[in-house]
Motif scaffolding. Sequence first.
Motif, short mmCIF file in Angstrom:
data_model
loop_
_atom_site.label_atom_id
_atom_site.label_comp_id
_atom_site.label_asym_id
_atom_site.label_seq_id
_atom_site.Cartn_x
_atom_site.Cartn_y
_atom_site.Cartn_z
N UNK A 1 -3.17 6.36 4.71
CA UNK A 1 -4.05 7.59 5.88
C UNK A 1 -3.54 8.53 3.89
N UNK A 2 -4.58 9.09 3.18
CA UNK A 2 -4.11 10.50 2.42
C UNK A 2 -3.53 11.41 2.75
N UNK A 3 -1.91 11.80 2.66
CA UNK A 3 -1.39 12.49 3.43
C UNK A 3 -1.18 12.80 4.93
N UNK A 4 -0.68 13.88 5.20
CA UNK A 4 -0.30 13.36 6.50
C UNK A 4 -0.94 13.46 7.79
N UNK A 5 -1.86 14.60 7.25
CA UNK A 5 -2.39 16.24 8.51
C UNK A 5 -4.01 15.23 8.09
N UNK A 6 -4.41 14.18 7.09
CA UNK A 6 -5.94 13.75 7.00
C UNK A 6 -6.25 12.46 7.59
N UNK A 7 -7.13 12.60 8.04
CA UNK A 7 -8.30 11.02 8.31
C UNK A 7 -8.41 10.67 7.08
N UNK A 8 -8.45 10.93 5.92
CA UNK A 8 -9.31 9.98 4.44
C UNK A 8 -8.73 9.28 4.30
N UNK A 9 -9.03 7.64 4.79
CA UNK A 9 -9.18 6.04 4.62
C UNK A 9 -9.01 5.94 3.26
N UNK A 10 -8.15 5.54 2.33
CA UNK A 10 -7.92 4.95 0.94
C UNK A 10 -6.97 4.22 1.15
N UNK A 11 -7.80 3.74 -0.52
CA UNK A 11 -6.79 1.88 -1.04
C UNK A 11 -6.13 2.32 -2.12
N UNK A 12 -4.75 1.96 -2.06
CA UNK A 12 -3.60 2.04 -2.58
C UNK A 12 -2.87 1.11 -3.49
N UNK A 13 -3.30 0.48 -5.71
CA UNK A 13 -2.85 -0.33 -5.97
C UNK A 13 -0.64 0.22 -5.73
N UNK A 14 0.12 -1.19 -5.65
CA UNK A 14 1.06 -0.32 -5.79
C UNK A 14 1.96 -1.79 -6.20
N UNK A 15 2.93 -1.59 -7.27
CA UNK A 15 3.98 -2.37 -8.03
C UNK A 15 4.22 -3.04 -6.79
N UNK A 16 5.08 -3.91 -7.18
CA UNK A 16 6.03 -4.89 -6.01
C UNK A 16 7.31 -4.72 -6.59
N UNK A 17 7.21 -4.99 -7.74
CA UNK A 17 9.41 -4.38 -9.04
C UNK A 17 9.18 -3.23 -8.32
N UNK A 18 9.80 -2.52 -7.41
CA UNK A 18 10.17 -1.15 -7.85
C UNK A 18 11.26 -1.00 -6.23
N UNK A 19 11.71 -0.11 -6.26
CA UNK A 19 12.68 0.56 -5.14
C UNK A 19 11.42 0.91 -4.17
N UNK A 20 12.08 0.18 -3.19
CA UNK A 20 11.02 0.80 -1.94
C UNK A 20 9.89 0.26 -1.32
N UNK A 21 9.79 -1.11 -1.66
CA UNK A 21 9.08 -1.95 -1.79
C UNK A 21 9.86 -3.49 -1.01
N UNK A 22 9.82 -4.38 0.06
CA UNK A 22 10.28 -5.31 1.26
C UNK A 22 9.48 -5.90 1.74
N UNK A 23 9.50 -6.75 0.83
CA UNK A 23 8.47 -8.21 2.14
C UNK A 23 9.58 -8.97 2.23
N UNK A 24 8.79 -9.65 3.52
CA UNK A 24 9.61 -10.50 4.88
C UNK A 24 8.59 -12.00 4.68
N UNK A 25 9.43 -12.88 4.79
CA UNK A 25 7.44 -14.02 4.96
C UNK A 25 8.32 -14.74 6.52
N UNK A 26 7.83 -13.78 7.41
CA UNK A 26 7.93 -14.40 9.17
C UNK A 26 6.47 -14.18 9.67
N UNK A 27 5.34 -15.11 8.72
CA UNK A 27 4.21 -15.10 9.52
C UNK A 27 4.40 -16.58 10.65
N UNK A 28 4.45 -16.81 11.76
CA UNK A 28 5.20 -17.62 12.57
C UNK A 28 3.63 -18.19 13.07
N UNK A 29 3.14 -18.50 12.74
CA UNK A 29 1.50 -19.39 13.07
C UNK A 29 1.40 -20.42 12.91
N UNK A 30 1.06 -21.33 14.10
CA UNK A 30 1.42 -23.21 13.73
C UNK A 30 -0.16 -23.62 12.63
#
Length: 418
Positions: free
Chosen positions: A182-211
């Motif tokens: 969502x764009x901004x705290x009080x907005x209903x605007x749906x957006x897509x955002x491209x984010x660099x992985x290698x930066x502070x503030x991005x944490x990824x877990x490999x916790x998929x538990x499907x069969x």
Amino acid sequence: MSIYISSRKNKDSGVSEYSEGAEDEQLDNLFRPIFSDIAKGALTREKASELPWEQIKILKEAKFGALRVPKSKGGFGASLPQLFRLLSELAEADSNITQALRGHFALVEDRLNSPPSAWRDDWLERFAAGDIAGNAWTEVGDVKIGHQKTKVTEKEGEWRLTGEKYYTTGSIFADWIDVTAQLNEDSDSLVTVAVRVRQDGVSIENNWDGFGQKTTGSGRTVFTNARVNESDILPFANRFKYQTAFYQLVLLSTLSGIGRAALLDLIEEVQNRTRIYSHGNADAARDDAQIQQVVGAVAARIYAAERITIDAAEASQQAYMHHLCDAEDIVKAINITAEIESAKAQIIVSELILKATSDLFNALGASATSLSKGLDRHWRNARTVSSHNPLVYKEKVIGAWELNQTEPVFQWQIGQGK
């Protein structure tokens, strides 16, 4: 009316800026040896739930992720039928890797459909250089349909992303993540955002538990004030029009590849089988007419699944080739065709591969259920892939179109009901 298709060329090089198709022989010579090497360790990785880090690195270095990037921008200029054929061959080697790259190829397709600009060229050149993307769209819990808890907000002149996503397939391997927010705290605007992985503030877990599809790198991704370039914040409504069909075609390619792998295992098992039944039809399993019938039926279903997938991809290629057409009625009709074609393909291909990966056991004995052989992985993986985008709703979409010409849903979401 103007339709910008294959006649559009780069003025300086004479090379088409559209991805109309590459030489099959060139693509096969480059990528089939890589697929062969990937296949050698697939069963071992499956048993150990080992992520295919090295295999994806090799694909990046070979610029597999640039298949759809136009030649004028440093890619291969492959058509969509070529892309999905190669993704099917990759899935035959390791279906987890094809699904892990689903978000990447969708972001490439979105950039291909963007209006020509320096920004678009920068993205295509990144892909040509080997960058790959992951996906982070889904949220779980009490998130209502059409809403996102993940927010992108401006703070002191910088844009920051905060939130949690699940089923972030492929993101753990990626350089970028394609995120909905969502764009901004009080907005209903749906957006897509491209984010660099290698930066502070991005944490990824490999916790998929499907069969199934256990090494796709799916799991939870947490964003905590992750930096975002303002130019990479785009309205969700501006995504390329045939994206639902595209996402589904990646899954159909994955299913076709699973089927191909299952057939190869079946053939090897039957050819090497020495035990027979007293009430069988031959002194060797491979000569038994009923066993041959099972193998033949499995092979036919997989052949049909492959052909249906590639035929459906042709409709999406037409949607791509007309994405700059200014005749709205033509664009609308072509994109409806792409969506309906992919929906029909999804229903039939899923059924064909699920039956094939189950029926293969009819040609074998109880020893085929041994975990050491891993033959069950084909059905488990196919069942997992087929569970995306529920089949019952696709059948309804097709029926509504056939009966009432009701347009399919091009962009849909999942969230909390009442």
